[in-house]
Design an enzyme around this catalytic site. Structure first.
Site: not given
Lengths: 304, 257
Positions: A68, A71, A126, A129, A192-193, A217
């Site tokens: 993803n 933004g 955060n 990101c 985080n991702t 995921g």
């Protein structure tokens, strides 16, 4: 079965929390279940001013995961405080405000505001990101900047636990965990991702308009478990395990690696009522494992 | 919500119709709304697939879907048998909304874009409206649900890109021709199909001052407003709207298609 968790002073009735960016401002999920059934949730990342986010395509499915690049789209502090909070105050669940800034000043200004906002149980910074050029990445991947921003926020966050959500896109996450603890953080969210990308081979270009995106995921779970393990060894403050939780077994895996509680993210999109479902399934699994509470399993995989 | 597959019928190569009975009625459905289908119990493929509800009972006690096999997810669904279970959530989003005063309606559909009009067409006809349905496909074999529309009481016209049936050319060219034939412009145009088709229909409708509704199909992870992945750009503004909640059906002047 005792599912209660005290996470750095945040009382969670179970160790299951909705992860930021997958849970809106909580209210989106009210049509699927009673929000008081879950430990809590982290809001969509908030900034001082509203943000419209990235152009599309913003998402792309990958094997057992997704990329993803939303933004950091969010309603901004004012709208959150005046439109969302009155409703959230009536719900008996922990509300953790995830926030970010484009500058050190914005981080500190927003941290102070959220610290004073009634109904917020904790703050989650955060710093990781990876999507916006000027945003998180720089704060969360440079150890000196991380220390400075955490110290800056710590100085103004006087009433509530301050949690830092770490970026996995660093060489040694334990170093960042220690830096956050040393700068006054009360807890960590790990992870985080992961930065990833995918190519549209027919059109010979990246699928996401932003080119890169954050991978989340079940695909990232082993990486997340490893990083929770490393952070648990490095610090004393509690850790939220995050990364592809999809079953009660996954919850226990993170807890055994050293997480005091977990956050469920991408799987909310697939099964919007997964968190209350896991809350129902967890006690049975704990009994089978011979545990009387969640807390007694925290970090057990590290041995005595 | 678990559903039982009550029938699965091949329509053309790569296309099929699925009929489902949910364990509990889904509640009222508006044509143009969609459901999110889980493709098996594994996490790969992970995300649910959005699908427009085609034919349905008013209380949501039965619904039909038109599915195009596009990859592994829809491939898995295509191998379901009568009696199998399928997990879906929904219905979600805003469907088509035709005001009572609109008398003449032109419907333009391409490929599986016929789905939302399967129930809407007979409903509009039963309200005494003059409904013109224009179906388009690459070839005559790929014209979906033509029989259904023949019996729906609308005036039906088909177009094929290869000229194997009906109008020889794009359905948008057929639309242009039909507009020329009509004594008065229709009160409304409704479109569903590939983005290029909808853009052309919207442009034609706007040129003729006909209000037009289109159904967007942006990729989405959740379908209920949490992921913010599916947004559409609001025309003339620096602003996005979620397709899953504010759409998928929009006034064509509102968003960039």
């Amino acid at each position: 079965m005792d599912l209660n968790v005290d996470f750095a002073g945040i009382k969670l009735k179970n160790p299951l929390v909705g992860a930021s960016g997958t849970f809106g401002y909580g209210l989106t999920y009210e049509k699927f279940f009673d929000l008081s059934l879950i430990g809590g949730f982290c809001t969509k990342g908030l900034s001082m001013k509203p943000r419209e986010g990235n152009p599309t395509p913003r998402i792309c499915e990958t094997p057992s995961g997704m990329l993803n690049a939303i933004g950091l789209q969010n309603v901004g502090y004012e709208k959150f405080a005046t439109k969302k909070m009155p409703k959230l105050r009536k719900i008996s669940t922990a509300v953790i405000a995830n926030f970010f800034g484009e500058t050190m000043e914005e981080y500190i200004e927003l941290a102070a505001k959220l610290d004073a906002l009634e109904g917020i149980h904790g703050l989650e910074m955060n710093i990781s990101c990876p999507n916006v050029e000027k945003g998180g990445a720089a704060f969360g991947t440079d150890i000196r900047v991380t220390e400075a921003v955490v110290k800056g926020c710590r100085a103004v966050v006087k009433n509530k636990p301050l949690i830092v959500k770490l970026s996995p896109n660093v060489a040694d996450i334990a170093e960042f965990a220690r830096a956050c603890e040393g700068s006054g953080a009360d807890g960590l969210s790990v992870i985080n991702t992961l930065v990833g990308m995918a190519i549209d081979i027919k059109n010979r270009k990246p699928i996401l308009a932003n080119v890169t995106g954050g991978l989340s995921g079940p695909a990232i779970r082993p990486v997340a478990v490893r990083m929770v393990w490393q952070c648990y060894k490095a610090v004393k403050i509690p850790i939220f395990g995050i990364g592809g939780v999809a079953s009660a077994k996954d919850v226990v895996e993170f807890i055994m690696a050293g997480a005091s509680a977990v956050q469920v993210g991408t799987m909310n999109f697939v099964s919007p009522d997964i968190i209350p479902q896991l809350a129902e399934e967890l006690p049975e699994l704990l009994v089978r494992l011979g545990a009387a509470s969640v807390s007694e399993l925290v970090g057990v995989a590290h041995g005595g | 919500m678990q559903c039982t597959v009550t029938s699965i019928q091949s329509l053309a190569a790569g296309f099929f119709h699925l009929s489902l009975t949910p364990e509990k009625p889904l509640g009222p459905i508006t044509p143009g709304q969609f459901v999110m289908i889980r493709c098996g119990e594994s996490t790969d493929p992970l995300l649910r697939r959005p699908m427009s509800v085609a034919d349905f009972e008013a209380d949501g006690s039965r619904l039909g879907l038109l599915v195009q096999i596009a990859g592994r997810g829809t491939g898995t669904i295509s191998r379901l048998d009568k009696g199998d279970q399928l997990d879906l959530i929904g219905p979600f989003g805003q469907g088509y909304s035709v005001p009572p005063e609109a008398r003449t309606i032109v419907i333009v559909a391409g490929g599986t874009g016929v789905a939302p009009f399967m129930t809407l067409t007979p409903t509009l006809v039963s309200q005494g409206k003059d409904v013109h349905v224009l179906l388009g496909a690459r070839t005559k074999e790929l014209l979906l649900m033509e029989e259904w529309f023949l019996h729906a009481g609308a005036s039906l016209h088909v177009a094929t890109d290869d000229g194997s049936k009906g109008f020889d050319g794009l359905v948008t060219a057929l639309m242009m021709e039909r507009l020329d034939h009509m004594e008065e412009p229709p009160d409304m145009a409704l479109a569903c199909g590939p983005a290029g088709m909808m853009r052309a229909v919207a442009a034609l409708a706007e040129h003729n001052n006909i209000p037009c509704q289109v159904s967007l199909e942006n990729s989405m992870a959740c379908g209920f407003g949490a992921c913010l992945g599916c947004v559409a750009h609001v025309r003339g503004e620096k602003r996005y709207v979620t397709v899953c909640r504010k759409g998928p059906v929009f006034d064509s002047r509102e968003v960039l298609i």
